[in-house]
Design an enzyme around this catalytic site. Structure first.
Site, mmCIF file in Angstrom:
data_model
loop_
_atom_site.group_PDB
_atom_site.id
_atom_site.type_symbol
_atom_site.label_atom_id
_atom_site.label_comp_id
_atom_site.label_asym_id
_atom_site.label_seq_id
_atom_site.Cartn_x
_atom_site.Cartn_y
_atom_site.Cartn_z
ATOM 1 N N GLU A 119 46.412 26.739 56.204
ATOM 2 C CA GLU A 119 45.246 27.448 56.736
ATOM 3 C C GLU A 119 44.080 27.311 55.764
ATOM 4 O OE1 GLU A 119 48.487 30.898 57.110
ATOM 5 O OE2 GLU A 119 46.446 31.611 57.483
ATOM 6 N N LYS A 121 41.246 28.534 53.293
ATOM 7 C CA LYS A 121 41.075 29.732 52.465
ATOM 8 C C LYS A 121 39.619 30.178 52.606
ATOM 9 C CE LYS A 121 41.863 31.700 47.917
ATOM 10 N NZ LYS A 121 40.569 32.379 47.855
ATOM 11 N N ASP A 123 36.187 32.180 52.304
ATOM 12 C CA ASP A 123 35.479 32.793 51.179
ATOM 13 C C ASP A 123 34.819 34.071 51.671
ATOM 14 O OD1 ASP A 123 33.009 31.670 48.725
ATOM 15 O OD2 ASP A 123 34.672 33.071 48.604
ATOM 16 N N TYR A 231 45.111 36.627 59.200
ATOM 17 C CA TYR A 231 45.993 35.602 58.639
ATOM 18 C C TYR A 231 47.419 36.065 58.350
ATOM 19 C CZ TYR A 231 44.655 37.933 54.276
ATOM 20 O OH TYR A 231 44.419 38.861 53.282
ATOM 21 N N LYS A 320 42.799 25.095 45.462
ATOM 22 C CA LYS A 320 41.350 25.223 45.437
ATOM 23 C C LYS A 320 40.680 23.852 45.489
ATOM 24 C CE LYS A 320 41.236 29.728 44.910
ATOM 25 N NZ LYS A 320 40.408 30.333 43.885
ATOM 26 N N CYS A 414 39.696 42.328 14.247
ATOM 27 C CA CYS A 414 39.286 42.639 15.617
ATOM 28 C C CYS A 414 37.828 43.090 15.647
ATOM 29 C CB CYS A 414 40.193 43.736 16.168
ATOM 30 S SG CYS A 414 39.659 44.405 17.757
ATOM 31 N N CYS A 417 37.962 47.147 16.624
ATOM 32 C CA CYS A 417 38.525 48.200 15.763
ATOM 33 C C CYS A 417 38.744 47.769 14.324
ATOM 34 C CB CYS A 417 39.836 48.708 16.350
ATOM 35 S SG CYS A 417 41.204 47.528 16.217
ATOM 36 N N CYS A 432 44.776 41.360 18.547
ATOM 37 C CA CYS A 432 44.491 42.488 17.670
ATOM 38 C C CYS A 432 45.789 43.251 17.438
ATOM 39 C CB CYS A 432 43.440 43.393 18.308
ATOM 40 S SG CYS A 432 43.311 45.021 17.542
ATOM 41 N N CYS A 438 43.170 50.573 18.845
ATOM 42 C CA CYS A 438 42.032 49.783 19.330
ATOM 43 C C CYS A 438 41.495 50.336 20.652
ATOM 44 C CB CYS A 438 42.450 48.331 19.510
ATOM 45 S SG CYS A 438 41.095 47.257 20.046
#
Length: 683
Positions: A119, A121, A123, A231, A320, A414, A417, A432, A438
């Site tokens: 089928e 796809k 959008d 669908y 895709k 990080c 943090c 991290c 964090c």
């Protein structure tokens, strides 16, 4: 003529008009074969509107006149999907599609050719339509797959959606999934009108469709040129399910739902390749936007056998179309910290229009990708929208590289943090180590800490945790034990009774086990089994916190990677402080009396497959873990025992090939009844 006779004539004419308009809608949207002109349709609709205006007591919700919209809503309410609306995994090449089919054949333990329903796809925006006794009662967005927004009033304005099902033998309850979209011609006309009136234009048809469906005023939605193709089924009660997905779509069409005419049943990957190529060539001519194709295993019994993984079905995949690409300048790179602590390099770009939107940021995925592509700050790069959704830096235009560029370097700490960044050799992601501290990981850390397999705080769900964090009421897991009744009762959808229940659950969670507490800390790669092994080996938290890499690797299931994460976690002063606060708040556990060495199945590696009737697989796993066993998901040379329930597939075949010991359900129950004897036999 009496008043009663006149009223009877009016009722007859109303019924005829409604039936006629519904039939014309069906031929227009379902069969794409209009039987009358738009002007003639409008004339019939106007006649029905005039009669209903004169006899408002005869208006019913399913009347075609009731699609014009209702009073604006203050906000959308939430709807919990009775069957989750899952996402699809993606393929971006023929090789990935071939791998998809190979995975299916392996799981089905068969090399037979698979039939797929192919089928386009679309959008647009995925929605759920619920019908009871043939009448449309509720419509919702997909949302997070579990909970969506109630957009019933807006969906009622779409003439393509039947308000009442056609035909005989209708289901008592029916949920249908579909994609609402805006046709190209309607999108062009909408933007033309917006320009003429000096209003903002939409960037692409998908944004236009999504924005139109999320209007709080359904009268605005009614003016937008929206349509839908259905669908899939979500729920069906009162009618037998067909044997294939393609037959299901035909059944839905017979009830009045618009189904895409481009669908086709194809055989094997070769058929998929051919369909994909045909649709890619036809794409520009289609009256609506598509961004790829979807392939679903057609037989529903095979779909059920294949099942699901995470948030996607194993039996379907979206391939895709190639993403649109443009070139621009990479101005800088920043590192974002995700909810699991992973650092992602993000390219800051000279803004460029690609795939229908203006892009100024694009992902570089991870440092391995940065090095593989040779990306540097200042480069001229090609940007594409992967899968027409996520902007990414595809490659560097080396011939256009300026003289002055700057190397991209992974930060040592990080950026959120300041905790140490850990990157294990062989892993693409850098993370991290400030898991409990964090801010970027705070919500997920708390959700994990209170989950059922961790400290099991009943009533403290995701929505409540998000409110507490978003309102800055808690900053870490230790703050949970400082919550009071007034704070909790003042939150959305909470009251004093609910607050009392949460506080009682928090108090109950203070008494736990060392294994649960270790698991609740959310240390990377430390799951239930590893946490249990660590608890049984070290028997006390201080011993674990001070353990060296060599000492950690003496524990079953702990290798160099896990040891690195454990050491990095406890090396963070912030994590240690939070643990001290949790202990001070009353979290405690009994002394670990029995170590793993005393357990009868210590060191024996199990895999469970198939359906067990006397015990759930999750419960079987816990019983084995309690006896000291290692329970893993995949069969390998290291596997000692496979427990094979009913309909065991590829794992059973692989275990036979590797000459691994296989137990059926009766033998497994005998093992549980006498684990010491079995353990001695295996050793």
């Amino acid at each position: 003529m009496t008043k009663e006779s006149q009223l009877e004539q009016v009722i007859v004419e109303i019924d005829q008009l409604r039936h006629s308009l519904e039939e014309h809608n069906r031929h227009y949207y379902v069969f794409d074969a209009p039987q009358i002109s738009d002007a003639e349709y409008d004339q019939l609709l106007r006649r029905l509107q005039d009669i209903e205006k004169a006899h408002p007591n005869l208006i019913i919700p399913e009347s075609p006149t009731q699609r014009v919209g209702a009073a604006p809503l203050p906000s959308f309410s939430q709807v919990e999907h009775q069957v989750p609306m899952l996402s699809l995994n993606n393929a971006f090449s023929q090789d990935e599609l071939l791998e998809f089919e190979q995975r299916l054949q392996s799981r089905l333990d068969s090399e037979a050719l698979i039939s797929y329903c192919a089928e386009p796809k679309l959008d647009g925006l995925a929605v759920s339509l619920l019908y009871e006794e043939g009448r449309f009662v509720c419509g919702a967005t997909r949302g997070d797959g579990r909970v969506g927004e109630d957009i019933t009033l807006n969906l009622r304005t779409l003439a393509a959606i039947p308000l009442k099902l056609q035909g005989e033998d209708l289901p008592s309850r029916l949920e249908v999934r579909g994609e609402v979209f805006m046709p190209k011609a309607g999108f062009a006309a909408l933007n033309k009108k917006a320009l003429a009136e000096g209003e903002k234009v939409f960037v692409n048809p998908r944004n236009a469709a999504a924005g139109s469906l999320r209007q709080l005023d359904s009268a605005i939605t009614a003016t937008r040129p929206l349509s839908i193709y259905c669908y899939a089924l979500g729920l069906l009660e009162g009618v037998a399910l067909p044997e294939t997905h393609s037959e299901t779509l035909t059944l839905l069409q017979s009830w009045g739902f618009p189904i895409c005419d481009e669908r086709q049943v194809v055989q094997g990957v070769a058929g998929c390749f051919e369909y994909y190529q045909r649709l890619a060539e036809k794409r520009p001519e289609l009256p609506y936007e598509i961004d790829g194709v979807v392939f679903k295993v057609d037989r529903l019994d095979l779909q059920q056998a294949l099942g699901f993984v995470a948030r996607a079905p194993r039996w379907a995949i979206a391939q895709k179309f190639p993403a649109e690409e443009v070139s621009t300048d990479l101005l800088d790179v920043e590192f974002q910290v995700g909810r699991t602590g992973a650092l992602t390099p993000v390219a800051r770009l000279q803004p460029v229009f690609v795939g229908g939107v203006t892009v100024s940021n694009a992902t570089l995925h991870n440092m391995d990708e940065v090095q593989r592509k040779g990306v540097r700050i200042g480069d001229r790069v090609v940007v594409r929208r992967a899968g027409d959704v996520i902007p990414e830096v595809a490659r560097v235009l080396l011939k256009q590289r300026p003289e002055q560029t700057v190397e991209i370097v992974l930060p040592e700490c990080c950026p959120i943090c300041n905790s140490k960044v850990v990157r294990v050799e062989g892993e693409a992601a850098a993370r991290c180590s400030g898991g409990l501290f964090c801010p970027a990981q705070r919500k997920e850390a708390i959700k994990h800490f209170v989950s059922r397999k961790a400290l099991d705080v009943e009533g403290l769900g995701s929505k409540l945790i998000e409110q507490l964090v978003d309102r800055d009421l808690i900053h870490g897991v230790d703050d949970l034990y400082c919550l009071d009744r007034n704070t909790l009762a003042g939150l959305e959808r909470m009251a004093e009774k609910s607050a009392d229940n949460v506080l009682a659950a928090l108090q109950k969670s203070q008494q736990t086990t060392l294994a649960r507490f270790i698991y609740a800390l959310g240390i990377r790669e430390v799951g239930e089994a590893t946490a249990r092994s660590l608890a049984n080996h070290f028997r006390a938290l201080p011993a674990l916190m001070q353990a060296s890499e060599e000492q950690l690797q003496q524990v079953d299931d702990v290798g160099p990677v896990v040891a690195t994460f454990v050491i990095a976690f406890f090396a963070q002063e912030n994590n240690r402080q939070i643990i001290e606060k949790l202990l001070a708040a009353g979290v405690h556990w009994p002394e670990v009396e029995k170590v793993a060495a005393d357990l009868p199945l210590k060191g024996i590696r199990f895999v469970i497959t198939g359906t067990l009737h006397s015990v759930a697989r999750a419960e079987a796993r816990l019983k084995l873990l309690a006896l000291g066993a290692n329970v893993v998901a995949t069969v390998s040379k290291k596997t000692n025992v496979l427990i094979a329930g009913e309909k065991a597939g590829s794992k059973l075949a692989k275990a036979k090939k590797l000459e691994i010991r296989i137990l059926d359900e009766a033998q497994f129950l005998a093992l549980l009844a006498n684990p010491s004897s079995f353990g001695s036999e295996m050793k």
